[in-house]
Design a protein around this motif. Structure first.
Motif, PDB file in Angstrom:
ATOM      1  N   LYS A 134       0.824  -1.209   0.000  1.00  0.00           N
ATOM      2  CA  LYS A 134       0.000   0.000   0.000  1.00  0.00           C
ATOM      3  C   LYS A 134       0.857   1.258   0.000  1.00  0.00           C
ATOM      4  O   LYS A 134       0.680   2.147  -0.848  1.00  0.00           O
ATOM      5  CB  LYS A 134      -0.918  -0.005   1.222  1.00  0.00           C
ATOM      6  N   TYR A 135       1.805   1.344   0.920  1.00  0.00           N
ATOM      7  CA  TYR A 135       2.576   2.580   1.053  1.00  0.00           C
ATOM      8  C   TYR A 135       3.671   2.702  -0.007  1.00  0.00           C
ATOM      9  O   TYR A 135       4.093   3.820  -0.328  1.00  0.00           O
ATOM     10  CB  TYR A 135       3.149   2.691   2.462  1.00  0.00           C
ATOM     11  N   SER A 136       4.125   1.593  -0.547  1.00  0.00           N
ATOM     12  CA  SER A 136       5.064   1.685  -1.674  1.00  0.00           C
ATOM     13  C   SER A 136       4.359   2.249  -2.895  1.00  0.00           C
ATOM     14  O   SER A 136       4.959   2.991  -3.688  1.00  0.00           O
ATOM     15  CB  SER A 136       5.671   0.318  -1.989  1.00  0.00           C
ATOM     16  N   LYS A 137       3.080   1.924  -3.061  1.00  0.00           N
ATOM     17  CA  LYS A 137       2.313   2.490  -4.185  1.00  0.00           C
ATOM     18  C   LYS A 137       2.114   3.993  -3.998  1.00  0.00           C
ATOM     19  O   LYS A 137       2.176   4.759  -4.966  1.00  0.00           O
ATOM     20  CB  LYS A 137       0.969   1.784  -4.310  1.00  0.00           C
ATOM     21  N   ILE A 138       1.877   4.416  -2.759  1.00  0.00           N
ATOM     22  CA  ILE A 138       1.745   5.853  -2.500  1.00  0.00           C
ATOM     23  C   ILE A 138       3.055   6.562  -2.804  1.00  0.00           C
ATOM     24  O   ILE A 138       3.076   7.614  -3.468  1.00  0.00           O
ATOM     25  CB  ILE A 138       1.319   6.099  -1.040  1.00  0.00           C
ATOM     26  N   LEU A 139       4.169   5.992  -2.321  1.00  0.00           N
ATOM     27  CA  LEU A 139       5.478   6.595  -2.587  1.00  0.00           C
ATOM     28  C   LEU A 139       5.757   6.628  -4.084  1.00  0.00           C
ATOM     29  O   LEU A 139       6.277   7.633  -4.605  1.00  0.00           O
ATOM     30  CB  LEU A 139       6.567   5.807  -1.852  1.00  0.00           C
ATOM     31  N   ASN A 140       5.417   5.565  -4.786  1.00  0.00           N
ATOM     32  CA  ASN A 140       5.647   5.533  -6.226  1.00  0.00           C
ATOM     33  C   ASN A 140       4.836   6.610  -6.949  1.00  0.00           C
ATOM     34  O   ASN A 140       5.323   7.246  -7.881  1.00  0.00           O
ATOM     35  CB  ASN A 140       5.277   4.153  -6.779  1.00  0.00           C
ATOM     36  N   SER A 141       3.582   6.829  -6.505  1.00  0.00           N
ATOM     37  CA  SER A 141       2.761   7.867  -7.134  1.00  0.00           C
ATOM     38  C   SER A 141       3.342   9.261  -6.906  1.00  0.00           C
ATOM     39  O   SER A 141       3.149  10.159  -7.732  1.00  0.00           O
ATOM     40  CB  SER A 141       1.332   7.800  -6.588  1.00  0.00           C
ATOM     41  N   LEU A 142       4.070   9.444  -5.797  1.00  0.00           N
ATOM     42  CA  LEU A 142       4.704  10.736  -5.516  1.00  0.00           C
ATOM     43  C   LEU A 142       5.985  10.917  -6.324  1.00  0.00           C
ATOM     44  O   LEU A 142       6.308  12.026  -6.759  1.00  0.00           O
ATOM     45  CB  LEU A 142       5.023  10.841  -4.021  1.00  0.00           C
ATOM     46  N   LEU A 143       6.717   9.831  -6.527  1.00  0.00           N
ATOM     47  CA  LEU A 143       8.016   9.910  -7.207  1.00  0.00           C
ATOM     48  C   LEU A 143       7.908   9.825  -8.724  1.00  0.00           C
ATOM     49  O   LEU A 143       8.707  10.438  -9.439  1.00  0.00           O
ATOM     50  CB  LEU A 143       8.924   8.773  -6.722  1.00  0.00           C
ATOM     51  N   SER A 144       6.942   9.067  -9.217  1.00  0.00           N
ATOM     52  CA  SER A 144       6.897   8.748 -10.643  1.00  0.00           C
ATOM     53  C   SER A 144       6.893   9.974 -11.568  1.00  0.00           C
ATOM     54  O   SER A 144       7.706  10.035 -12.507  1.00  0.00           O
ATOM     55  CB  SER A 144       5.676   7.866 -10.926  1.00  0.00           C
ATOM     56  N   PRO A 145       6.045  10.994 -11.335  1.00  0.00           N
ATOM     57  CA  PRO A 145       6.086  12.160 -12.243  1.00  0.00           C
ATOM     58  C   PRO A 145       7.413  12.908 -12.180  1.00  0.00           C
ATOM     59  O   PRO A 145       7.928  13.361 -13.206  1.00  0.00           O
ATOM     60  CB  PRO A 145       4.929  13.041 -11.728  1.00  0.00           C
ATOM     61  N   VAL A 146       7.968  13.025 -10.965  1.00  0.00           N
ATOM     62  CA  VAL A 146       9.237  13.734 -10.807  1.00  0.00           C
ATOM     63  C   VAL A 146      10.359  12.978 -11.500  1.00  0.00           C
ATOM     64  O   VAL A 146      11.195  13.570 -12.197  1.00  0.00           O
ATOM     65  CB  VAL A 146       9.558  13.922  -9.309  1.00  0.00           C
ATOM     66  N   MET A 147      10.388  11.666 -11.328  1.00  0.00           N
ATOM     67  CA  MET A 147      11.455  10.877 -11.919  1.00  0.00           C
ATOM     68  C   MET A 147      11.322  10.782 -13.437  1.00  0.00           C
ATOM     69  O   MET A 147      12.323  10.658 -14.149  1.00  0.00           O
ATOM     70  CB  MET A 147      11.480   9.467 -11.304  1.00  0.00           C
ATOM     71  N   PHE A 148      10.105  10.833 -13.951  1.00  0.00           N
ATOM     72  CA  PHE A 148       9.933  10.857 -15.410  1.00  0.00           C
ATOM     73  C   PHE A 148      10.589  12.107 -15.992  1.00  0.00           C
ATOM     74  O   PHE A 148      11.333  12.037 -16.979  1.00  0.00           O
ATOM     75  CB  PHE A 148       8.446  10.822 -15.763  1.00  0.00           C
ATOM     76  N   LEU A 149      10.298  13.258 -15.354  1.00  0.00           N
ATOM     77  CA  LEU A 149      10.919  14.506 -15.804  1.00  0.00           C
ATOM     78  C   LEU A 149      12.433  14.426 -15.666  1.00  0.00           C
ATOM     79  O   LEU A 149      13.181  14.838 -16.566  1.00  0.00           O
ATOM     80  CB  LEU A 149      10.374  15.677 -14.984  1.00  0.00           C
ATOM     81  N   TYR A 150      12.904  13.861 -14.563  1.00  0.00           N
ATOM     82  CA  TYR A 150      14.344  13.811 -14.317  1.00  0.00           C
ATOM     83  C   TYR A 150      15.052  12.896 -15.321  1.00  0.00           C
ATOM     84  O   TYR A 150      16.137  13.223 -15.810  1.00  0.00           O
ATOM     85  CB  TYR A 150      14.626  13.337 -12.895  1.00  0.00           C
ATOM     86  N   VAL A 151      14.448  11.751 -15.635  1.00  0.00           N
ATOM     87  CA  VAL A 151      15.070  10.821 -16.578  1.00  0.00           C
ATOM     88  C   VAL A 151      15.204  11.467 -17.958  1.00  0.00           C
ATOM     89  O   VAL A 151      16.241  11.338 -18.633  1.00  0.00           O
ATOM     90  CB  VAL A 151      14.247   9.515 -16.661  1.00  0.00           C
ATOM     91  N   VAL A 152      14.155  12.180 -18.394  1.00  0.00           N
ATOM     92  CA  VAL A 152      14.208  12.850 -19.698  1.00  0.00           C
ATOM     93  C   VAL A 152      15.283  13.937 -19.691  1.00  0.00           C
ATOM     94  O   VAL A 152      16.120  14.026 -20.605  1.00  0.00           O
ATOM     95  CB  VAL A 152      12.834  13.456 -20.050  1.00  0.00           C
ATOM     96  N   ILE A 153      15.266  14.772 -18.650  1.00  0.00           N
ATOM     97  CA  ILE A 153      16.212  15.878 -18.570  1.00  0.00           C
ATOM     98  C   ILE A 153      17.638  15.369 -18.374  1.00  0.00           C
ATOM     99  O   ILE A 153      18.592  15.922 -18.921  1.00  0.00           O
ATOM    100  CB  ILE A 153      15.802  16.839 -17.441  1.00  0.00           C
ATOM    101  N   CYS A 154      17.775  14.289 -17.601  1.00  0.00           N
ATOM    102  CA  CYS A 154      19.107  13.755 -17.312  1.00  0.00           C
ATOM    103  C   CYS A 154      19.810  13.321 -18.595  1.00  0.00           C
ATOM    104  O   CYS A 154      21.017  13.547 -18.753  1.00  0.00           O
ATOM    105  CB  CYS A 154      18.992  12.572 -16.357  1.00  0.00           C
TER     106      CYS A 154
END
Length: 402
Positions: A265-285
């Motif tokens: 449950k809480y890993s899914k919550i953490l993933n929902s918080l990180l996923s948009p940020v990390m998508f932007l970071y992976v593209v920019i990186c």
């Protein structure tokens, strides 16, 4: 020295996240619900957003000089990531609090039971997280100071250039490029921008160091808790070689089931918080690594600039690697967590308990994976693919330029 300083930031209510929560609070992401400090923190974040806009405006004016444009494009993209991390943490703070509260509550309840195996695992991943936090904070600090002191290095590195700067033939070197409604090449305007860029550098460094160290600590938590789950699964039907009663075995199966449900449950919550940020970071990186590689090999780049870009590039790759490596660890640990059941003495129990074991095994087969948007997962394979992609972009641009 840094380890001693971090040790002072321990929080008795959160064995794992004490130093990272201090960092989040100091840089205005972990905010109180109301009050003057909340207003001040949000005004600082607003000022960072406005500075980011001025960086893009500044890029438009320097677009003719490829060397300067590429260098400042890297800083501008990194500023965007910092702003996104800070703003999303503040906006989604309720969900972050839920995850962090879950971590603190679960660890306290586990430590209160004084189980030796559990305590050893918690102590192990907590110590590991402290070491990673110290390393990463040191790396970010070195990167920030290198970025801020790079103009001074350019000024001192060449007497010929220094004379041209003093005569006003060429402008003084700047930390970053941003637009201001006055002359920024000399006098008050120049020193204003030096101070402004230095403050922004410390702001961005604090945001990145706190956010990333906190995230890596949380990933280490999930990996460690899955390890605890494996250890508890091995002891479902016996304790120190002695079989346990039917009721005790049922209670242990129930606890393992609920433990895994809460982690999912809480890993899914953490993933929902990180996923948009990390998508932007992976593209920019990918773009930032490519731009940094071009700057390192391009003619006309000074030695000091190459050193600055090389340190920046190393920090960039290390940041991406930390996310991919720890997410990869959680994923593979979650894939093998059901092995604890098969290493238990399940063959001793009756048919009723065996049915419960099968149901528990089905629950434990659910995996945990952190994502970078809807397109890719954060794994070591993704890290390697990003490096390969960046090298391909670099090769393509270098050939076109030649």
């Amino acid at each position: 020295m840094l380890k001693k300083y971090v040790a002072r930031l321990e929080d008795p209510n959160s064995a794992l996240l004490g130093p990272t929560l201090w960092g989040l609070q100091s840089w205005g992401m972990w905010q109180p619900n109301s009050g003057l400090s909340r207003i001040i923190y949000n005004l600082i974040h607003l000022a960072a957003i406005l500075f980011l806009v001025s960086q893009y405006v500044g890029l438009w004016f320097i677009r003719a000089d490829l060397n300067i444009a590429l260098r400042n494009l890297s800083f501008t993209m990194l500023s965007m990531v910092c702003v996104v991390k800070a703003c999303t943490f503040v906006v989604w703070q309720t969900y972050w609090r839920d995850v962090i509260q879950f971590v603190a509550t679960l660890e306290r309840s586990q430590l209160q039971r004084k189980d030796k195996t559990t305590s050893t695992i918690i102590e192990g991943y907590t110590k590991y997280s402290r070491n990673v936090t110290c390393f990463y904070w040191g790396l970010v600090t070195a990167t920030v100071f290198t970025m801020i002191l790079a103009p001074l290095g350019d000024f001192l590195s060449s007497s010929e250039q220094r004379e041209l700067m003093m005569n006003g033939t060429i402008p003084f070197p700047q930390i970053m490029s941003s637009w201001v409604p006055f002359d920024k090449t000399k006098g008050f305007g120049y020193w204003f921008q030096i101070v402004e860029h230095s403050l922004i550098g410390f702001y961005g460094g604090g945001i990145v160091a706190s956010y990333d160290a906190n995230t890596v600590a949380l990933m280490s938590f999930f990996c460690g808790q899955l390890e605890i789950l494996v250890a508890n699964s091995k002891r479902l039907f016996s304790e120190d070689g002695n079989p346990v009663s039917y009721s005790e075995a049922m209670e242990r199966i129930k606890q393992c089931h609920m433990h895994h449900l809460s982690l999912i449950k809480y890993s899914k919550i953490l993933n929902s918080l990180l996923s948009p940020v990390m998508f932007l970071y992976v593209v920019i990186c990918s773009l930032m690594i490519c731009a940094s590689a071009i700057l390192l090999t391009k003619e006309g780049t000074t030695t000091m600039q190459r050193m600055s870009v090389a340190e920046y590039l190393a920090a960039l790759i290390a940041q991406l690697f930390l996310y991919c490596w720890h997410s990869n660890e959680v994923y593979f640990m979650s894939k093998s967590v059901d092995r604890g059941i098969y290493e238990s003495e399940w063959w001793r129990c009756g048919v009723g308990l065996r049915r419960c074991v099968v149901l528990l095994g089905g629950q434990l087969r659910k995996t945990i994976i952190f994502e970078a948007g809807p397109f890719t997962n954060l794994t070591v394979a993704t890290f390697v693919a990003i490096l390969k992609g960046s090298y391909s972009y670099y090769t393509l641009l270098s050939n076109n330029e030649g």
